[in-house]
Design a protein around this motif. Sequence first.
Motif, short mmCIF file in Angstrom:
data_model
loop_
_atom_site.label_atom_id
_atom_site.label_comp_id
_atom_site.label_asym_id
_atom_site.label_seq_id
_atom_site.Cartn_x
_atom_site.Cartn_y
_atom_site.Cartn_z
N ASN A 2 -1.75 -19.31 13.09
CA ASN A 2 -2.49 -18.05 13.67
C ASN A 2 -2.85 -18.43 15.05
N THR A 3 -2.63 -17.67 15.94
CA THR A 3 -3.12 -18.24 17.44
C THR A 3 -4.52 -18.26 17.68
N ARG A 4 -5.13 -17.12 16.64
CA ARG A 4 -6.43 -17.33 17.01
C ARG A 4 -7.45 -18.47 16.49
N ALA A 262 -12.53 -12.10 19.02
CA ALA A 262 -12.07 -13.23 18.60
C ALA A 262 -12.88 -14.56 18.78
#
Lengths: 324, 508
Positions: A2-4, A262
């Motif tokens: 996940n890029t987060r 985020a």
Amino acid sequence: MNTRTLPLFVTIGIFLLGWVICWLQFPNMLSTRVIGNLLTDNAWLGIVAVGMTLVILSGGIDLSVGSVIAFSGVFIAVMLRDTTLHPLVIFAMVLVLTTAYGAAMGWLIDVLAMPAFIVTLAGMFLARGGAYLLSIESVPITHEFFKTLQGAYWLMPGKGRLTLIGVLMLVTVLAGMIIAHKTRFGASVYALGGGEATARLMGVRQRRTTVVVYAFSGLMAGLAGIVFAVNNGSGYSLAAVGAELSAIAAVVIGGTLLTGGAGYMFGTLIGVLTMGLIQTYITFDGQLLSWWIRIVIGLLLLVFILLQKGLVKISQARLARGEA
Amino acid sequence: MKSGVLFVTLLSIRSLTKTFPGTKALDGVNFDLRAGEVHALLGENGAGKSTLIKCLTGAYSRDGGSVTLDGAEIAPRSTIEAQELGIGTVYQEVNLLPNLTVAQNLMFGREPRRFGLISSRGMRAASRAILQQYGLDLNVDRDLGSYPVAIRQIIAIARAVELSGKVLILDEPTASLDAAEVRMVFDVVRGLRERGLGIIFVSHFLDQVFDLTDRITVLRNGRYITTEDTASLNRVKLIGHMLGRELEDEVLHSRPKDRGPRPDMLKFRGFGRRTAVEPFDLTVGEGEVVGLAGLLGSGRTETAEALFGLKPATSGEALDAGRRLSLRSPREAIAAGFGFAPEDRKTDGIVADLSIRENIILALQARRGWARPIARAEQNRIADDYIKRLDIRTTGREKPIGELSGGNQQKAVLARWLAMNPRFLILDEPTRGIDVGAHAEIVHLIHELVAKGMSLLVISSELDELVAVADRVIVLRDRRHIAALEGDQISGEAIMRAIAGDAKEGAV
């Protein structure tokens, strides 16, 4: 992946790398003494940054916290000087005051649909002015109870002191993690940061959430003010100038997106410790001048802003290529 | 479910009335929704579709009439209340939050909890179970934003159905999807119809309406016009209902006269941009309309952006009657006599808070430079002139453009470029999201411009529109220009074949 979660790992990576660099030069850096001091010295910043993280996650900003810390300190010192109330009673008063102050700002932000930047900027001047009104001079705190608080610690192996204040900061972070990641209120905060109109459609009670977010930030600022007063043994209206910016920096270095929606509470703890680490390194070195702290923090901030921009680009490109 | 009985009326609206200061947005409208049907709600902009839907979702409260759901009178006062009553809505775009995970989006507001705290495991299990009903097997812990729009739209539908479960309102759900994605979403909708939901479908794409729906209700100027079985209607009749006048054999479908080859004006050789569009050759004749066709993401918009210097080409050259043109920025493109009306009107086209006048003179003023303002009287003259010529419907030139309907906004954006008197105008989806009437007017306008010698590049997803306006159609696929159709070769079917035919080749 996940890029987060990537910014969080980068945050942790930078912190560990920094620690290794410090340790290679000064092997003492690994001692529990340094760790204990790192926690104690940065406790107030860590606490206020927990509140700031929630505010930034919701898509807002709180510029008032530095002034609120100063106000809290002066309020405590003046009350102790002029009344016979027990410090714990005064602490409770401070927390009620600062929480209400934050709630009022949150309410204004929502009702007036004003940018948080403007409302909390007004809050910043107001709180600082309130501190001046109480006392222009630095007011020393001589109460016995404060000595007890300052001296409360648990001796770690290696003679490091894990202070009550340091533990308080860690507990605050833990509470922040639970609030942000494990409650429906926390989910609402992320939702607001992701998009207000959509959040409303999904059933977020915007006013309530906004008020609670800023009230929480006020509460954290009040708590940080108490810790600050305990650490310094005085209340001074010129204290903690620019603390709000340090808190914002810690949050961003901790991997939270400045536009909201985020980030991780744990990242903020690492952000605070990273800033503390730089400070410690410069103290150890003894030759370097203190502005290096600011230069390094400035560079770190730049790295994270670029990282976040890059991540957004990468995920968009992935989507365009159709890789779900 | 209730689908055992045929024609159970689920939702019934009788003489619904809603008045806004100065206008009657809804005037005695009737509407019936059966369990297990997809019911299209159609009408031009301003017909009252969105007002009707807002009365159902609780965004507005009605002034008169009755709404009954399952036999009981309802009057929802918020989206949340409407959901609890059983009415869920999916809009074109703003349904869910891309920064939350799939599971968080699906379960938002009713997260399973253990000891008062959200249980991640419970979230995962519950959301997987929901998605399984839709044949989706996703990693529910990933950000919603990392999935394509079609998947997001299905997840939005799943959430709406979970929360409400009786009536599903789809308000332009396919506007940002390509053909394959539309099929995917439609399969899901058909599945829900089988399960006995009543589905209200609002769309500008008439093809989709005919493809998906069982019945059609048409509104016009806030009044109820008719409800008919989709199978018994054809396009011309339907558009007749919507416009209240019989279109002569659908303006949209008529081909322009073949005007033969045009003298060359602009030539692009090996023009392309890395990662956006492969190098292509393109010749634009004087007074010629070149159409660009292709699926979403095929490189249509990227071609336009490269031509206009918005995302400048990384290879190739542009020639103007043999002279080299530099197109490194929109500024240079404008200087060369280019104009560009972008696809996303709201974010790239209009400046919503400025007046119609200010929007129209924007490009003209930019070309003169800010140091030499256009006199106010001149501005007024230009604005009034175009408001009249393009029939922009407004109460005055000083009205903020954001308050106009989509079609009129688009006309104002066109006016901005026409005021520049360009030689070459690029229109990216000039009729997206605007009603049938304005649609026909814009097609007319294109014909008029061409007659005056202006050259146009028209990008459109609506094949009929390209057929109606283009002298030549370039077909794109996978960021490449793969075919060119001319004159009599141009038909909706031929274009589709060109797109599809090469799709097979590409798969080999």
